[in-house]
Motif scaffolding. Structure first.
Motif, PDB file in Angstrom:
ATOM      1  N   LEU A  89     -14.125   6.336  -1.478  1.00 36.89           N
ATOM      2  CA  LEU A  89     -13.280   6.699  -0.349  1.00 36.89           C
ATOM      3  C   LEU A  89     -12.097   7.542  -0.810  1.00 36.89           C
ATOM      4  CD1 LEU A  89     -12.295   6.430   2.607  1.00 36.89           C
ATOM      5  CD2 LEU A  89     -11.169   4.296   1.923  1.00 36.89           C
ATOM      6  N   GLY A  90     -11.436   7.102  -1.859  1.00 35.31           N
ATOM      7  CA  GLY A  90     -10.298   7.874  -2.370  1.00 35.31           C
ATOM      8  C   GLY A  90     -10.704   9.254  -2.846  1.00 35.31           C
ATOM      9  N   GLY A 128       0.812  -1.214   0.000  1.00 31.81           N
ATOM     10  CA  GLY A 128       0.000   0.000   0.000  1.00 31.81           C
ATOM     11  C   GLY A 128       0.841   1.258   0.000  1.00 31.81           C
ATOM     12  N   SER A 165      -6.584   3.905  -3.540  1.00 29.11           N
ATOM     13  CA  SER A 165      -7.570   3.178  -2.742  1.00 29.11           C
ATOM     14  C   SER A 165      -8.021   1.906  -3.448  1.00 29.11           C
ATOM     15  CB  SER A 165      -8.775   4.078  -2.463  1.00 29.11           C
ATOM     16  OG  SER A 165      -9.751   3.406  -1.704  1.00 29.11           O
ATOM     17  N   SER A 187     -14.302   1.702  -2.380  1.00 28.20           N
ATOM     18  CA  SER A 187     -12.883   2.066  -2.392  1.00 28.20           C
ATOM     19  C   SER A 187     -12.623   3.299  -3.250  1.00 28.20           C
ATOM     20  CB  SER A 187     -12.049   0.885  -2.892  1.00 28.20           C
ATOM     21  OG  SER A 187     -12.271   0.640  -4.267  1.00 28.20           O
ATOM     22  N   ALA A 227      -5.815   9.588  -5.165  1.00 29.04           N
ATOM     23  CA  ALA A 227      -6.242   8.833  -3.986  1.00 29.04           C
ATOM     24  C   ALA A 227      -7.223   7.733  -4.358  1.00 29.04           C
ATOM     25  CB  ALA A 227      -6.860   9.775  -2.956  1.00 29.04           C
ATOM     26  N   VAL A 270      -5.503   7.209   2.758  1.00 26.33           N
ATOM     27  CA  VAL A 270      -6.344   6.148   2.197  1.00 26.33           C
ATOM     28  C   VAL A 270      -5.745   4.776   2.503  1.00 26.33           C
ATOM     29  CG1 VAL A 270      -7.094   5.105   0.041  1.00 26.33           C
ATOM     30  CG2 VAL A 270      -7.368   7.545   0.378  1.00 26.33           C
ATOM     31  N   VAL A 271      -4.426   4.648   2.346  1.00 24.71           N
ATOM     32  CA  VAL A 271      -3.766   3.390   2.668  1.00 24.71           C
ATOM     33  C   VAL A 271      -3.934   3.071   4.149  1.00 24.71           C
ATOM     34  CG1 VAL A 271      -1.536   2.211   2.782  1.00 24.71           C
ATOM     35  CG2 VAL A 271      -2.104   3.592   0.787  1.00 24.71           C
ATOM     36  N   SER A 321      -3.125  10.163  -0.282  1.00 21.08           N
ATOM     37  CA  SER A 321      -2.915   8.768  -0.668  1.00 21.08           C
ATOM     38  C   SER A 321      -2.505   7.926   0.536  1.00 21.08           C
ATOM     39  CB  SER A 321      -1.840   8.688  -1.754  1.00 21.08           C
ATOM     40  OG  SER A 321      -2.225   9.421  -2.904  1.00 21.08           O
ATOM     41  N   TRP A 326      -7.358   1.548   4.870  1.00 23.58           N
ATOM     42  CA  TRP A 326      -7.476   0.142   4.500  1.00 23.58           C
ATOM     43  C   TRP A 326      -6.677  -0.756   5.435  1.00 23.58           C
ATOM     44  CZ3 TRP A 326     -11.440  -1.237   2.098  1.00 23.58           C
ATOM     45  CH2 TRP A 326     -11.987  -0.482   1.087  1.00 23.58           C
ATOM     46  N   THR A 332      -5.092  -0.666  -3.448  1.00 18.21           N
ATOM     47  CA  THR A 332      -4.821  -1.213  -2.116  1.00 18.21           C
ATOM     48  C   THR A 332      -5.879  -2.240  -1.730  1.00 18.21           C
ATOM     49  OG1 THR A 332      -3.824   0.902  -1.475  1.00 18.21           O
ATOM     50  CG2 THR A 332      -4.383  -0.630   0.292  1.00 18.21           C
ATOM     51  N   PHE A 333      -7.142  -1.932  -1.998  1.00 18.76           N
ATOM     52  CA  PHE A 333      -8.192  -2.913  -1.720  1.00 18.76           C
ATOM     53  C   PHE A 333      -8.025  -4.148  -2.590  1.00 18.76           C
ATOM     54  CE2 PHE A 333     -12.473  -4.608  -2.666  1.00 18.76           C
ATOM     55  CZ  PHE A 333     -12.786  -5.057  -1.389  1.00 18.76           C
TER      56      PHE A 333
END
Length: 511
Positions: free
Chosen positions: A300-301, A240, A324, A297, A320, A266-267, A263, A270, A327-328
């Motif tokens: 969210l970003g 992430g 997101s 996701s 972002a 956001v990581v 960014s 998660w 990362t998900f």
């Protein structure tokens, strides 16, 4: 823009009607739907021939049969398609046969296209920025070699080394010292070639990349990762953070702290949700749940980027959202890998990497088993299709970017003191992508039409097999069902390409 779209759609309808008329007549004249019955020796041979002739209207002229077919196809406008039935498939409705084949082909083509676009354009950009370097010459040589390889030969090699021998390795995964050294050496050479620089910086880069590659292989060997694969909580954190830094560096540059912080936040979200998500994945293993989470996701970003982006909130929200989503995606991969040992127990007679078909027959399990099984069947045909596309996209991206980099507005951007990243990403690349967009639009439409050779080698029942079966059996309705899908998609993707031109270059107006 609406007027332009309506005008293009009107022209598209005329083109499809003329093209379908030609295809229908050629298919009807060039095939014999009664060939199998004429070789039949049974007592009811005459009755079967008469019944099929009546069913297909073979006593009518070909143009009359075409307009009868066109009347049913026109109902697609009101979502009530009637493309007839396929006698070669037990009088199955053509719409059902096409839907099944198209779904299988789209599943295959989507992954291959995404990989080819991302990898091909990235390598093309790197070779353009490192023009006439050893890296450029090496990539140019390899792309020409790959582009000239017969796809059936590539597929056979993939079956031998990507499936059979790799599955043998996975049965008893032992990483030798030589494997560690070779991986480290390859990593060092590639990274050194891409980054370039003085002799001293090249040596430092090579040693660092060699140590990273060899260290990673050593870690995999010590932890017995190939027998029990997974990303894990620590892996999600490291991946992430790498995604956040990399996406920000490409999108806005690391100097834009607000985007970088958005960014990273956001990581962090998660990472905090990692454990709760495991319970959700366990109790609600459903496809709709996964789809909703992907949408969440992205939202969210966007939300975090808008809140923290400041004056550059648009760029922050975009970056972002990408971070997101990726990362998900890593968290989902981690969850899929958890079922790997149990999956092996359910397919003891074959390896993880499959050589034929799109799924394991009779496999029972939840969504995670199906995802892992689908990946095992997708990986080889996806690589086979992507390799040739990567080679072509690399050449197109390189030549297009080199042409743009010599334009006056690029020199002006440099003279204004903009960073090289800003000049390349924000000014040069957008215009360089215009010709590539045209190529991609044509390629996607052609691939969805079916990669006949690849589908045949890997026993993938898609659009290519549908078309060849229709021609072989003289099943005109099946051939026309193939034409409807591929023809409509071809014109739709060309329309999308026209709209993307105006998005890439503000000087282009759709009118």
């Amino acid at each position: 823009m609406l007027t332009f779209i309506l005008r293009r759609l009107g022209a598209t309808v005329l083109v499809l009607i003329v093209a379908s008329f030609i295809v229908y007549n050629l298919a009807s004249i060039g095939t014999d739907p009664l060939a199998d019955l004429q070789q039949y020796k049974g007592a009811n041979r005459r009755q079967l021939i008469d019944a099929r002739s009546e069913q297909l209207g073979l006593d009518l002229p070909v143009p009359v049969r075409y307009f009868a077919w066109l009347g049913g196809a026109a109902k697609c406008v009101v979502l009530q398609c009637d493309l007839g039935v396929s006698f070669s498939r037990g009088n199955q409705p053509v719409t059902e046969a096409v839907a099944t084949a198209a779904g299988s082909t789209i599943q295959l083509v989507t992954a291959a296209t995404i990989i080819a676009i991302i990898v091909g354009i990235t390598i093309g950009i790197l070779t353009a920025l490192r023009q006439y370097s050893g890296f450029d010459y090496t990539v140019t040589f390899l792309t020409f070699v790959v582009y000239s390889l017969p796809i059936f030969w590539v597929a056979v090699l993939l079956k031998e080394y990507g499936a059979i021998r790799f599955n043998q390795f996975l049965a008893d995964p032992q990483i030798s010292v030589w494997a560690v050294l070779i991986v480290g050496l390859v990593a060092g050479v590639i990274v050194m070639s891409v980054l370039g620089g003085s002799a001293r910086s090249r040596l430092i880069t090579f040693v660092s990349a060699f140590a990273a590659g060899a260290g990673l292989m050593t870690l995999l060997a010590v932890t017995d990762w190939f027998a029990h694969p997974g990303v894990g909580f620590i892996g999600v954190i490291v991946t992430g953070l790498a995604i956040a830094v990399g996406a920000t560096a490409v999108s806005t540059g690391l100097a834009n702290r607000r985007t970088l912080y958005a960014s990273l936040v956001v990581v962090g979200v998660w990472i905090a949700l990692y454990q709760p998500l495991q319970f959700l994945f366990f109790f609600v293993p459903r496809g709709w749940m996964l789809l909703i989470m992907y949408v969440v996701s992205v939202l969210l970003g966007i939300g975090v980027g808008l809140l923290m982006g400041g004056d550059a909130r648009r760029e922050a929200a975009r970056t972002a959202a990408i971070v997101s989503f990726l990362t998900f995606f890593v968290i989902v991969i981690d969850r899929v890998m958890l079922v790997y040992p149990a999956y092996l127990d359910r397919i003891p007679q074959s390896g993880v990497i499959a050589t034929i078909g799109s799924q394991t027959p009779g496999l029972r399990g939840d969504m995670w088993f199906q995802i892992l099984d689908g990946f095992g069947h997708l990986v080889l045909p996806t690589i086979a299709l992507a390799l040739v596309s990567i080679a072509s996209y690399t050449r197109y991206a390189r030549s297009s970017l080199l042409e743009v980099m010599n334009q006056d507005y690029v020199r002006t951007a440099r003279a204004k003191g903009l960073t090289e990243r800003t000049v390349v990403v924000r000014h040069a690349m957008r215009n360089a992508l215009i010709p590539i967009t045209t190529i991609i639009a044509f390629d996607v439409g052609a691939l969805i039409g079916g990669a006949v050779i690849t589908e045949t080698i890997f026993a993938w029942k898609g659009m290519g097999l549908l078309f060849t079966d229709g021609l072989r059996d003289g099943d005109v309705n099946l051939v026309m069902g193939f034409f409807v899908v591929t023809g409509v998609l071809a014109v739709v993707f060309n329309l999308v390409a026209d709209l993307l031109y105006s998005a890439l270059d503000p000087r282009i107006r759709v009118s």
